[in-house]
Structure formats: structure tokens, C-alpha cells
Motif scaffolding. Structure first.
Motif, PDB file in Angstrom:
ATOM      1  N   PRO A  47       0.979  -1.331  -0.047  1.00 35.71           N
ATOM      2  CA  PRO A  47      -0.030  -0.086   0.085  1.00 35.71           C
ATOM      3  C   PRO A  47       0.688   1.200   0.135  1.00 35.71           C
ATOM      4  N   GLU A  48       0.461   2.304  -0.802  1.00 36.87           N
ATOM      5  CA  GLU A  48       1.297   3.666  -0.841  1.00 36.87           C
ATOM      6  C   GLU A  48       1.512   4.217   0.524  1.00 36.87           C
ATOM      7  N   GLU A  49       0.694   3.839   1.493  1.00 34.35           N
ATOM      8  CA  GLU A  49       0.704   4.725   2.683  1.00 34.35           C
ATOM      9  C   GLU A  49       1.831   4.003   3.793  1.00 34.35           C
ATOM     10  N   GLU A  50       2.212   2.902   3.517  1.00 36.75           N
ATOM     11  CA  GLU A  50       2.740   2.008   4.610  1.00 36.75           C
ATOM     12  C   GLU A  50       4.314   2.541   4.324  1.00 36.75           C
ATOM     13  N   ILE A  51       5.140   2.820   5.321  1.00 33.72           N
ATOM     14  CA  ILE A  51       6.344   3.091   5.669  1.00 33.72           C
ATOM     15  C   ILE A  51       7.048   2.132   6.475  1.00 33.72           C
ATOM     16  N   TYR A  52       8.125   1.663   6.115  1.00 32.82           N
ATOM     17  CA  TYR A  52       8.901   0.651   6.833  1.00 32.82           C
ATOM     18  C   TYR A  52      10.429   1.265   7.301  1.00 32.82           C
ATOM     19  N   GLU A  53      11.259   0.643   7.978  1.00 31.74           N
ATOM     20  CA  GLU A  53      12.285   0.999   8.604  1.00 31.74           C
ATOM     21  C   GLU A  53      13.371   0.130   8.336  1.00 31.74           C
ATOM     22  N   GLU A  54      14.665   0.530   8.088  1.00 27.54           N
ATOM     23  CA  GLU A  54      15.889  -0.515   8.317  1.00 27.54           C
ATOM     24  C   GLU A  54      16.577  -0.005   9.558  1.00 27.54           C
ATOM     25  N   MET A  55      17.028  -0.951  10.272  1.00 29.20           N
ATOM     26  CA  MET A  55      17.541  -0.592  11.466  1.00 29.20           C
ATOM     27  C   MET A  55      19.139  -1.218  11.660  1.00 29.20           C
ATOM     28  N   ILE A  56      20.081  -0.500  12.440  1.00 26.62           N
ATOM     29  CA  ILE A  56      21.473  -0.984  12.509  1.00 26.62           C
ATOM     30  C   ILE A  56      21.957  -0.727  13.832  1.00 26.62           C
ATOM     31  N   PHE A  57      22.937  -1.590  14.195  1.00 24.68           N
ATOM     32  CA  PHE A  57      23.453  -1.516  15.530  1.00 24.68           C
ATOM     33  C   PHE A  57      24.899  -1.873  15.312  1.00 24.68           C
ATOM     34  N   SER A  58      26.020  -0.701  15.488  1.00 27.40           N
ATOM     35  CA  SER A  58      27.247  -0.809  15.518  1.00 27.40           C
ATOM     36  C   SER A  58      27.678  -1.748  16.679  1.00 27.40           C
ATOM     37  N   LEU A  59      28.077  -2.967  16.273  1.00 33.26           N
ATOM     38  CA  LEU A  59      28.352  -4.084  17.476  1.00 33.26           C
ATOM     39  C   LEU A  59      29.135  -3.606  18.411  1.00 33.26           C
ATOM     40  N   ASN A  60      30.479  -2.874  18.179  1.00 29.05           N
ATOM     41  CA  ASN A  60      31.484  -2.453  19.178  1.00 29.05           C
ATOM     42  C   ASN A  60      30.843  -1.390  20.202  1.00 29.05           C
ATOM     43  N   ALA A 183       9.879  -0.251  14.804  1.00 28.86           N
ATOM     44  CA  ALA A 183      11.250   0.214  15.370  1.00 28.86           C
ATOM     45  C   ALA A 183      11.297   0.471  16.817  1.00 28.86           C
ATOM     46  N   PRO A 184      10.365   1.113  17.478  1.00 32.58           N
ATOM     47  CA  PRO A 184      10.572   1.324  18.818  1.00 32.58           C
ATOM     48  C   PRO A 184      10.716   0.086  19.837  1.00 32.58           C
ATOM     49  N   TRP A 185      10.288  -1.075  19.190  1.00 36.20           N
ATOM     50  CA  TRP A 185      10.533  -2.270  19.926  1.00 36.20           C
ATOM     51  C   TRP A 185      12.204  -2.675  19.915  1.00 36.20           C
ATOM     52  N   TYR A 186      12.711  -2.658  18.785  1.00 32.98           N
ATOM     53  CA  TYR A 186      14.208  -2.743  18.575  1.00 32.98           C
ATOM     54  C   TYR A 186      15.009  -1.663  19.169  1.00 32.98           C
ATOM     55  N   GLU A 187      14.415  -0.444  19.563  1.00 31.12           N
ATOM     56  CA  GLU A 187      15.219   0.525  20.034  1.00 31.12           C
ATOM     57  C   GLU A 187      15.456   0.290  21.536  1.00 31.12           C
ATOM     58  N   LYS A 188      14.673  -0.536  21.961  1.00 30.57           N
ATOM     59  CA  LYS A 188      14.871  -0.660  23.599  1.00 30.57           C
ATOM     60  C   LYS A 188      16.265  -1.460  23.830  1.00 30.57           C
ATOM     61  N   ILE A 189      16.932  -2.012  22.945  1.00 31.14           N
ATOM     62  CA  ILE A 189      18.041  -2.619  23.160  1.00 31.14           C
ATOM     63  C   ILE A 189      19.182  -1.846  22.317  1.00 31.14           C
ATOM     64  N   GLY A 190      18.683  -0.869  21.800  1.00 30.68           N
ATOM     65  CA  GLY A 190      19.905   0.008  20.964  1.00 30.68           C
ATOM     66  C   GLY A 190      20.069   0.058  19.706  1.00 30.68           C
ATOM     67  N   TYR A 191      19.037  -0.501  18.973  1.00 29.26           N
ATOM     68  CA  TYR A 191      19.061  -0.507  17.506  1.00 29.26           C
ATOM     69  C   TYR A 191      18.597   0.929  17.151  1.00 29.26           C
ATOM     70  N   LYS A 192      19.043   1.544  15.756  1.00 24.55           N
ATOM     71  CA  LYS A 192      18.803   2.673  15.558  1.00 24.55           C
ATOM     72  C   LYS A 192      18.245   2.712  14.026  1.00 24.55           C
ATOM     73  N   THR A 193      17.360   3.675  13.691  1.00 29.54           N
ATOM     74  CA  THR A 193      16.919   3.454  12.316  1.00 29.54           C
ATOM     75  C   THR A 193      17.886   4.237  11.390  1.00 29.54           C
ATOM     76  N   SER A 194      18.245   3.366  10.159  1.00 24.97           N
ATOM     77  CA  SER A 194      19.173   3.847   9.267  1.00 24.97           C
ATOM     78  C   SER A 194      18.564   4.816   8.238  1.00 24.97           C
ATOM     79  N   ILE A 195      17.338   4.036   7.638  1.00 23.28           N
ATOM     80  CA  ILE A 195      16.472   4.578   6.503  1.00 23.28           C
ATOM     81  C   ILE A 195      15.078   4.300   6.732  1.00 23.28           C
ATOM     82  N   LYS A 196      14.092   5.165   6.002  1.00 22.77           N
ATOM     83  CA  LYS A 196      12.738   4.827   6.135  1.00 22.77           C
ATOM     84  C   LYS A 196      12.799   4.718   4.509  1.00 22.77           C
ATOM     85  N   TRP A 197      11.760   3.669   4.259  1.00 21.08           N
ATOM     86  CA  TRP A 197      11.347   3.556   2.903  1.00 21.08           C
ATOM     87  C   TRP A 197       9.871   3.413   2.696  1.00 21.08           C
ATOM     88  N   SER A 198       9.203   3.555   1.536  1.00 23.68           N
ATOM     89  CA  SER A 198       7.837   3.167   1.104  1.00 23.68           C
ATOM     90  C   SER A 198       8.106   2.359  -0.458  1.00 23.68           C
TER      91      SER A 198
END
Length: 203
Positions: A47-60, A183-198
Motif C-alpha cells: 500500500p502507498e501509505e505504508e512506511i517501513y524502516e531499516e535498523m542498524i547496530f554498530s556492534l562495538n 522500530a520502537p521495539w528494537y530501540e529498547k536494546i539500542g538499534y537505530k533507524t538507518s533509513i525509512k522507505w515506502s
């Protein structure tokens, strides 16, 4: 050959540079991991309105103690050793489209309650990518799910925490979450959004 190149990269001391990434680097990494992503029929049909996120964690920077949910004594974690057909029946309850990705090509990690599968994910090796002249080794949990009756107990996120620690111990530079709407769920352990896309591309 990739492992040899990566070992040389590590010996030359460049591993500390991997946390210095900008937006363009994140887009390059996304395209390197997912070539021709927006041409795929499954993405074009979103659907046009749906927006998703990629998330990343620098493991060091990963600290396994950042998220410490108190769990019941009957909860445990580990790599899945059972039959795939049995597991796929449970996965289908969470998302009917996911069983195809649990094909034995990637390791599977689970959370268990009384030795029964409660949560699950695949542990993906996403390869070594050259981003702005730096080689980085990327992996991550994929198709992360928890059966309905076991949700809101901290099992799924603790499972992701353990997988992230495993990737760190195995020498990965980044843990990467692909195609998420939580994304807010993964943020609880430190993941950060790198990009958003549709469906139309990167936002």
C-alpha cells in the motif's frame, strides 16, 4: 576469499572506523544488501501509505546488559535443533508468508517456554560490503516473531538481544534489521533507524 579479505581488513586496524556512517552510507548499504529491492513485485504491491524502516547496530557499541527483562524460570534460549516442518507450523501462526524463509540455509534461534518454541528468528549472514572504501561485515536477526500466547513477556526481545551478542562474538561489525514496522521495539536494546522507505523508494 571474502573471509580472507575481511581478516586482512581487521589486521590493518580499520574495524574501529565502522561506526562512522552517514545517511548516504546507510543507503549504499541498503542497496548492497538488497539489490533491485524496489523492483520486486512484493514491494511494488505494498500500500502507498505504508512506511517501513531499516535498523542498524554498530556492534562495538552493543551492551548486552542494557536490556534486562526479568523472565520466568521456564524460559530458555538457543539454536533450533528440531525438524523444520514442525517449526514452520508455528511460524505460520505468526505470519503465513514467513515459513518459506526458514529453509535451512540460515541458522534459527528461538526462545522456549517449557522447551516449547515461543519465539523465533533466522540468524542471517548478510555478507561483507564495501561502503565508502570500508569493508564491513553485516549480519542480523530476520523474521522475528513470537507466538500470540507468549507475547508481552520479554521473550522475543531477549531473543534478539542474544542473537545480537552472538553476532558480536562472531566478529560482525553491524547487526542489521531489515523491513520492520516496529522500530520502537528494537530501540529498547539500542538499534537505530538507518533509513525509512515506502514502495516508492527511500524517504
Amino acid at each position: 576469499m571474502e573471509n580472507a579479505l575481511y581478516s586482512d581488513f581487521k589486521r590493518r586496524g580499520f574495524e574501529n572506523e565502522v561506526s562512522e556512517m552517514n545517511r548516504q552510507d546507510y543507503i549504499l548499504l541498503f542497496n548492497s544488501i538488497n539489490p533491485n529491492f524496489f523492483e520486486r513485485e512484493t514491494i511494488r504491491s505494498l500500500p502507498e501509505e505504508e512506511i517501513y524502516e531499516e535498523m542498524i547496530f554498530s556492534l562495538n557499541e552493543f551492551d548486552i546488559h542494557k536490556y534486562n527483562k526479568k523472565l520466568d524460570d521456564d524460559i530458555s534460549f538457543g539454536f533450533y535443533r528440531g525438524g523444520l516442518d514442525e517449526l514452520k507450523k508455528e511460524i505460520e501462526k505468526v505470519d503465513p508468508d514467513w515459513p518459506q524463509y526458514f529453509d535451512g540455509k540460515n541458522r534459527i534461534y528461538c526462545g522456549y517456554v517449557d522447551e516449547k518454541v515461543a519465539s523465533f528468528c533466522i540468524v542471517e549472514d548478510m555478507g561483507i560490503h564495501n561502503i565508502s572504501g570500508r569493508e564491513i561485515k553485516v549480519g542480523g536477526p530476520g523474521c522475528v516473531g513470537t507466538l500470540l500466547e507468549y507475547r508481552h513477556k520479554g521473550i522475543g526481545l531477549t531473543m534478539v538481544k542474544h542473537v545480537t551478542q552472538i553476532l558480536k562474538e562472531e566478529g560482525y561489525d553491524y547487526s542489521y534489521i531489515h523491513f520492520t514496522g516496529v522500530a520502537p521495539w528494537y530501540e529498547k536494546i539500542g538499534y537505530k533507524t538507518s533509513i525509512k522507505w515506502s514502495k516508492n523508494g527511500v524517504k
